[in-house]
Design a protein around this motif. Structure first.
Motif, short mmCIF file in Angstrom:
data_model
loop_
_atom_site.label_atom_id
_atom_site.label_comp_id
_atom_site.label_asym_id
_atom_site.label_seq_id
_atom_site.Cartn_x
_atom_site.Cartn_y
_atom_site.Cartn_z
N GLY A 1 55.11 48.80 17.45
CA GLY A 1 56.31 47.99 17.58
C GLY A 1 56.02 46.55 17.97
N THR A 2 57.02 45.90 18.57
CA THR A 2 56.92 44.51 18.99
C THR A 2 56.61 44.47 20.49
OG1 THR A 2 58.58 43.91 17.35
CG2 THR A 2 58.11 42.29 19.06
N TYR A 3 55.60 43.70 20.85
CA TYR A 3 55.14 43.67 22.23
C TYR A 3 56.03 42.79 23.11
CZ TYR A 3 50.91 45.99 20.59
OH TYR A 3 50.03 46.90 20.03
N ASN A 4 56.06 43.15 24.40
CA ASN A 4 56.67 42.34 25.47
C ASN A 4 58.19 42.29 25.45
OD1 ASN A 4 54.08 41.61 26.52
ND2 ASN A 4 53.91 40.08 24.89
N VAL A 5 58.83 43.15 24.66
CA VAL A 5 60.30 43.18 24.63
C VAL A 5 60.84 44.61 24.70
CG1 VAL A 5 60.70 40.96 23.48
CG2 VAL A 5 60.23 43.01 22.09
N ASN A 6 59.99 45.56 25.12
CA ASN A 6 60.40 46.96 25.24
C ASN A 6 60.88 47.51 23.90
OD1 ASN A 6 60.66 49.25 27.02
ND2 ASN A 6 62.87 49.07 26.78
N LYS A 7 60.10 47.28 22.85
CA LYS A 7 60.49 47.68 21.49
C LYS A 7 59.43 48.57 20.87
CE LYS A 7 63.05 47.67 17.77
NZ LYS A 7 62.33 48.78 17.11
#
Length: 545
Positions: free
Chosen positions: A398-404
């Motif tokens: 997923g996408t890091y640093n955004v809880n995704k």
């Protein structure tokens, strides 16, 4: 159509997925996503060492109140601490060394202004008091929160679940995966006549006038979402398993009316332990024991307190996720959720974008359970059977640093990726030692994807950089394109990342053999006009006529 697709996703995806993240796609990220998902300056300066969560739970009003005592080590001087707690709960007071501190709220994060100087290397404590009516889980465990239910006899039947959404949905904490608490005490005060089960071992029960307080102790590191509270009219039975690290206490807490059926049905638990200690190494939490706890939702991998709600059926609510027949040989929830004790609870991702580390290995554990008891061909039937559930829609990471988190393909695409990798390793014992080695190397640690990739590459002796890029970081899978012309077989890989050169087993000339495709055409002489790919490799094929 949309409602049907949502229902289908819920029915087909294993239960330990978390909240609404996999059921709806976010295109943009907010300030709150960053506060929740990143290692902010207000988090990084302190190392979490201990929690004592001490709360009262009132099922009649669906409310909780109490405090969390937080101990930490100062990594560098700083004056502000981030503590997370989601609305509608609210912090009423924060204290340190007898002084009340200012707590400024920014959505689901509180920023605590510290008065005393935070000296490098010192060990300090704060107390966070809170109360309110926590978010109620409408369809646990996917949406997270408290489940306030009644059993068939009208007794309160209460449980928590919070993966993905975060533990701060019901208690104040440092709600990021990268920093696990070293140990924890959990004290739950509830009305008399009910029993409260949490993580670790029960240390004491304090009887009050109208309530009882259950004190549980967790001696091992634990991730926030692995902490749980379960309340009901429970009865207990237990056994001692002769494990690799000695006697292991295995306890089972079920509703009173289900005791006899549980005694028979939960025989899958020691079978699970036998298979997974073989494949993954010793159970990681001997000091905290192993528990199965009945709950009013499907289940979740709470550490040393696996929650169970599969209705005492084989398979997944009585269904075989693989349609191979082998999925009906075991209770899916007992096997899958317990597999997370090794991958999720022992080895924990630092960022939810790397949730494949939890879910791919644990979904693969279903296949290894089948392998251990029923053999390699049965396991192959199972792993091939779950491929129909793969979407190949978005990347697994997923996408890091955004809880995704990434795609739900982290489950069964990840399973098939690992099964393919086993073929590349070629030696089953070497593969087993890699799996066991992961749990030894990263014992009780938080990790990122690169650490896992590098370890497997090193121990396998194979450069797997392009392999992992192919299966984890893009949606499509490699396709073997081939043709037969003028007595020759021509073949190559297409739909691949740069430098992808995975060898593969195929059958032609009535013989199974390895070929080594690349992005460029290769040729081999043959009079055969038929080629089949070994089913244990998760790839596509395309024949050019």
């Amino acid at each position: 159509m949309k409602a049907f697709s949502l229902l289908l996703a819920i029915l087909l995806i294993p239960v330990s997925i978390y909240s609404q993240g996999l059921l709806q796609e976010k295109n943009t990220f907010t300030h709150q996503d960053t506060l929740r998902g990143s290692i902010t300056p207000e988090r990084e300066w302190w190392d979490l060492t201990y929690y004592h969560l001490d709360i009262s739970v009132d099922p009649d009003t669906k409310s909780i109140s109490g405090k969390n005592t937080i101990k930490y080590t100062v990594l560098k001087p700083y004056a502000t601490m981030q503590i997370d707690l989601q609305e509608p709960l609210f912090i009423t007071k924060v204290t340190q060394n007898g002084k009340e501190l200012n707590a400024r709220r920014d959505g689901n994060a509180y920023f605590i202004g510290l008065i005393d100087q935070q000296v490098l290397g010192t060990n300090n404590t704060i107390e966070v008091y809170y109360e309110g009516k926590p978010k109620e889980a409408i369809n646990a465990p996917w949406d997270g929160g408290f489940s306030w239910k009644k059993d068939e006899n009208g007794n309160d039947f209460v449980a928590t679940s919070c993966q993905g959404l975060g533990a701060s949905v019901w208690w104040p904490c440092k709600d990021h995966m990268y920093d696990e608490v070293d140990s924890m005490d959990i004290s739950i005060t509830i009305p008399k006549g009910l029993i409260s089960i949490s993580n670790g071992r029960l240390e004491s029960i304090v009887e009050n006038k109208k309530t009882n307080t259950y004190n549980w102790t967790v001696k091992n590191p634990i991730n926030n979402y692995g902490v749980n509270v379960n309340i009901g009219d429970y009865v207990n039975f237990s056994e001692v398993y002769a494990g690799e690290n000695g006697p292991l206490d295995m306890d089972y807490y079920v509703l009173r009316d289900n005791l006899e059926k549980a005694k028979e049905h939960f025989k899958d638990a020691p079978r699970m332990m036998e298979a997974f200690e073989h494949w993954f190494g010793p159970y990681p939490f001997y000091e905290d024991s192993f528990k199965l706890v009945e709950v009013p939702y499907l289940g979740m991998e709470h550490q040393s307190s696996i929650t169970y709600g599969n209705q005492y059926k084989k398979g997944y609510l009585g269904n075989d996720v693989s349609d191979s027949g082998w999925g009906m040989k075991f209770d899916f929830i007992i096997i899958h959720e317990s597999g997370h004790e090794w991958f999720a609870n022992n080895i924990t991702n630092k960022d939810i974008a790397d949730m494949w580390i939890h879910e791919s290995f644990t979904s693969y554990s279903e296949n290894l359970f089948v392998d251990y008891f029923y053999g390699k061909e049965a396991a192959a039937d199972y792993v091939v059977g779950v491929r129909k559930r793969i979407q190949n829609d978005t990347p697994i990471i997923g996408t890091y640093n955004v809880n995704k988190e990434g795609s739900a393909d982290m489950y069964y695409k990840g399973t098939n990726m690992l099964h393919t990798l086993r073929q590349l390793v070629k030696n089953d014992e070497k593969w087993r030692q890699i799996l066991r080695g992961l749990n030894e190397k990263f014992y009780h640690q938080t990790v990122n994807t690169k650490q896992i990739e590098d370890y497997i590459s090193e121990k396998s002796g194979i450069d797997l950089n392009a392999f992992f890029n192919q299966y984890l970081r893009q949606a499509h899978i490699p396709t073997l394109e081939y043709s037969f012309k003028k007595g020759k077989l021509n073949y190559r890989w297409i739909n691949i990342v740069a430098d992808f050169e995975m060898p593969i087993q195929v059958t032609f000339h009535n013989k199974e053999q390895w070929i080594h495709p690349t992005s460029k055409w290769k040729t081999v002489k043959t009079k055969d006009q038929n080629l089949s790919i070994n089913r244990n490799f998760y790839v596509n094929s395309s024949k050019i006529e």
